[in-house]
Motif scaffolding. Structure first.
Motif, PDB file in Angstrom:
ATOM      1  N   ILE A 113       0.825  -1.208   0.000  1.00 54.72           N
ATOM      2  CA  ILE A 113       0.000   0.000   0.000  1.00 54.72           C
ATOM      3  C   ILE A 113       0.861   1.260   0.000  1.00 54.72           C
ATOM      4  O   ILE A 113       0.558   2.229  -0.702  1.00 54.72           O
ATOM      5  CB  ILE A 113      -0.991  -0.024   1.177  1.00 54.72           C
ATOM      6  N   THR A 114       1.943   1.260   0.764  1.00 51.56           N
ATOM      7  CA  THR A 114       2.851   2.410   0.773  1.00 51.56           C
ATOM      8  C   THR A 114       3.496   2.588  -0.593  1.00 51.56           C
ATOM      9  O   THR A 114       3.604   3.709  -1.095  1.00 51.56           O
ATOM     10  CB  THR A 114       3.918   2.256   1.865  1.00 51.56           C
ATOM     11  N   LEU A 115       3.902   1.489  -1.195  1.00 51.00           N
ATOM     12  CA  LEU A 115       4.522   1.556  -2.529  1.00 51.00           C
ATOM     13  C   LEU A 115       3.546   2.112  -3.553  1.00 51.00           C
ATOM     14  O   LEU A 115       3.905   2.965  -4.372  1.00 51.00           O
ATOM     15  CB  LEU A 115       5.009   0.175  -2.952  1.00 51.00           C
ATOM     16  N   ILE A 116       2.306   1.683  -3.509  1.00 50.00           N
ATOM     17  CA  ILE A 116       1.286   2.176  -4.447  1.00 50.00           C
ATOM     18  C   ILE A 116       1.017   3.667  -4.221  1.00 50.00           C
ATOM     19  O   ILE A 116       0.923   4.439  -5.177  1.00 50.00           O
ATOM     20  CB  ILE A 116      -0.017   1.372  -4.309  1.00 50.00           C
ATOM     21  N   ASN A 117       0.911   4.067  -2.963  1.00 52.31           N
ATOM     22  CA  ASN A 117       0.529   5.454  -2.658  1.00 52.31           C
ATOM     23  C   ASN A 117       1.643   6.463  -2.863  1.00 52.31           C
ATOM     24  O   ASN A 117       1.385   7.569  -3.343  1.00 52.31           O
ATOM     25  CB  ASN A 117       0.006   5.552  -1.220  1.00 52.31           C
ATOM     26  N   VAL A 118       2.870   6.134  -2.469  1.00 54.63           N
ATOM     27  CA  VAL A 118       3.943   7.138  -2.539  1.00 54.63           C
ATOM     28  C   VAL A 118       5.044   6.792  -3.528  1.00 54.63           C
ATOM     29  O   VAL A 118       5.870   7.630  -3.838  1.00 54.63           O
ATOM     30  CB  VAL A 118       4.569   7.402  -1.146  1.00 54.63           C
ATOM     31  N   GLY A 119       5.077   5.552  -4.002  1.00 61.58           N
ATOM     32  CA  GLY A 119       6.150   5.145  -4.897  1.00 61.58           C
ATOM     33  C   GLY A 119       7.432   4.904  -4.119  1.00 61.58           C
ATOM     34  O   GLY A 119       7.496   5.067  -2.903  1.00 61.58           O
ATOM     35  N   LEU A 127      10.955   4.939   5.698  1.00 55.05           N
ATOM     36  CA  LEU A 127      10.423   5.616   6.876  1.00 55.05           C
ATOM     37  C   LEU A 127       8.893   5.622   6.842  1.00 55.05           C
ATOM     38  O   LEU A 127       8.242   5.316   7.848  1.00 55.05           O
ATOM     39  CB  LEU A 127      10.947   7.051   6.966  1.00 55.05           C
ATOM     40  N   GLN A 128       8.329   5.935   5.700  1.00 57.02           N
ATOM     41  CA  GLN A 128       6.871   5.939   5.568  1.00 57.02           C
ATOM     42  C   GLN A 128       6.309   4.522   5.726  1.00 57.02           C
ATOM     43  O   GLN A 128       5.245   4.330   6.310  1.00 57.02           O
ATOM     44  CB  GLN A 128       6.466   6.533   4.224  1.00 57.02           C
ATOM     45  N   TRP A 129       7.009   3.538   5.184  1.00 56.29           N
ATOM     46  CA  TRP A 129       6.572   2.149   5.314  1.00 56.29           C
ATOM     47  C   TRP A 129       6.585   1.731   6.777  1.00 56.29           C
ATOM     48  O   TRP A 129       5.656   1.097   7.268  1.00 56.29           O
ATOM     49  CB  TRP A 129       7.456   1.248   4.471  1.00 56.29           C
ATOM     50  N   PHE A 130       7.642   2.094   7.488  1.00 58.25           N
ATOM     51  CA  PHE A 130       7.750   1.749   8.904  1.00 58.25           C
ATOM     52  C   PHE A 130       6.599   2.366   9.704  1.00 58.25           C
ATOM     53  O   PHE A 130       5.987   1.699  10.538  1.00 58.25           O
ATOM     54  CB  PHE A 130       9.103   2.218   9.448  1.00 58.25           C
ATOM     55  N   LYS A 131       6.285   3.606   9.428  1.00 61.18           N
ATOM     56  CA  LYS A 131       5.168   4.268  10.113  1.00 61.18           C
ATOM     57  C   LYS A 131       3.844   3.573   9.790  1.00 61.18           C
ATOM     58  O   LYS A 131       3.015   3.343  10.665  1.00 61.18           O
ATOM     59  CB  LYS A 131       5.089   5.741   9.712  1.00 61.18           C
ATOM     60  N   ALA A 132       3.647   3.250   8.516  1.00 59.54           N
ATOM     61  CA  ALA A 132       2.413   2.572   8.105  1.00 59.54           C
ATOM     62  C   ALA A 132       2.323   1.182   8.734  1.00 59.54           C
ATOM     63  O   ALA A 132       1.239   0.754   9.152  1.00 59.54           O
ATOM     64  CB  ALA A 132       2.359   2.457   6.585  1.00 59.54           C
ATOM     65  N   PHE A 133       3.441   0.482   8.819  1.00 58.35           N
ATOM     66  CA  PHE A 133       3.447  -0.853   9.412  1.00 58.35           C
ATOM     67  C   PHE A 133       3.011  -0.814  10.867  1.00 58.35           C
ATOM     68  O   PHE A 133       2.141  -1.581  11.280  1.00 58.35           O
ATOM     69  CB  PHE A 133       4.834  -1.491   9.302  1.00 58.35           C
ATOM     70  N   TRP A 134       3.582   0.074  11.659  1.00 56.41           N
ATOM     71  CA  TRP A 134       3.222   0.118  13.083  1.00 56.41           C
ATOM     72  C   TRP A 134       1.781   0.538  13.306  1.00 56.41           C
ATOM     73  O   TRP A 134       1.109   0.028  14.197  1.00 56.41           O
ATOM     74  CB  TRP A 134       4.186   1.009  13.867  1.00 56.41           C
ATOM     75  N   ARG A 135       1.288   1.443  12.473  1.00 57.08           N
ATOM     76  CA  ARG A 135      -0.129   1.824  12.596  1.00 57.08           C
ATOM     77  C   ARG A 135      -1.029   0.636  12.271  1.00 57.08           C
ATOM     78  O   ARG A 135      -2.021   0.390  12.965  1.00 57.08           O
ATOM     79  CB  ARG A 135      -0.437   2.991  11.673  1.00 57.08           C
ATOM     80  N   ALA A 136      -0.689  -0.084  11.224  1.00 65.19           N
ATOM     81  CA  ALA A 136      -1.487  -1.253  10.837  1.00 65.19           C
ATOM     82  C   ALA A 136      -1.399  -2.344  11.901  1.00 65.19           C
ATOM     83  O   ALA A 136      -2.399  -2.999  12.219  1.00 65.19           O
ATOM     84  CB  ALA A 136      -1.001  -1.791   9.493  1.00 65.19           C
TER      85      ALA A 136
END
Length: 61
Positions: free
Chosen positions: A13-19, A26-35
């Motif tokens: 999902i992070t890859l699709i949204n931000v490339g 860093l964004q992936w790590f943040k998204a992972f912990w929230r999920a």
């Protein structure tokens, strides 16, 4: 399984949204912990319900 699924889904999902940018990890790590924070209690609630449902469905076969 929870850890693997949250890692995989947050990655996709992070890859699709931000490339794949400089800040991707860093964004992936943040998204992972929230999920993970949302998925952990959800799994504690959903798994027993699914087990009961599967037990009923298999018993009828």
């Amino acid at each position: 399984m929870l850890l693997f699924m949250t890692l995989l889904m947050s990655f996709v999902i992070t890859l699709i949204n931000v490339g794949f940018t400089d800040t991707f990890f860093l964004q992936w790590f943040k998204a992972f912990w929230r999920a993970y924070i949302v998925a952990f209690p959800a799994i504690l609630i959903v798994v027993p319900i699914v087990r009961k449902l599967v037990k009923k469905l298999v018993a009828n076969v």
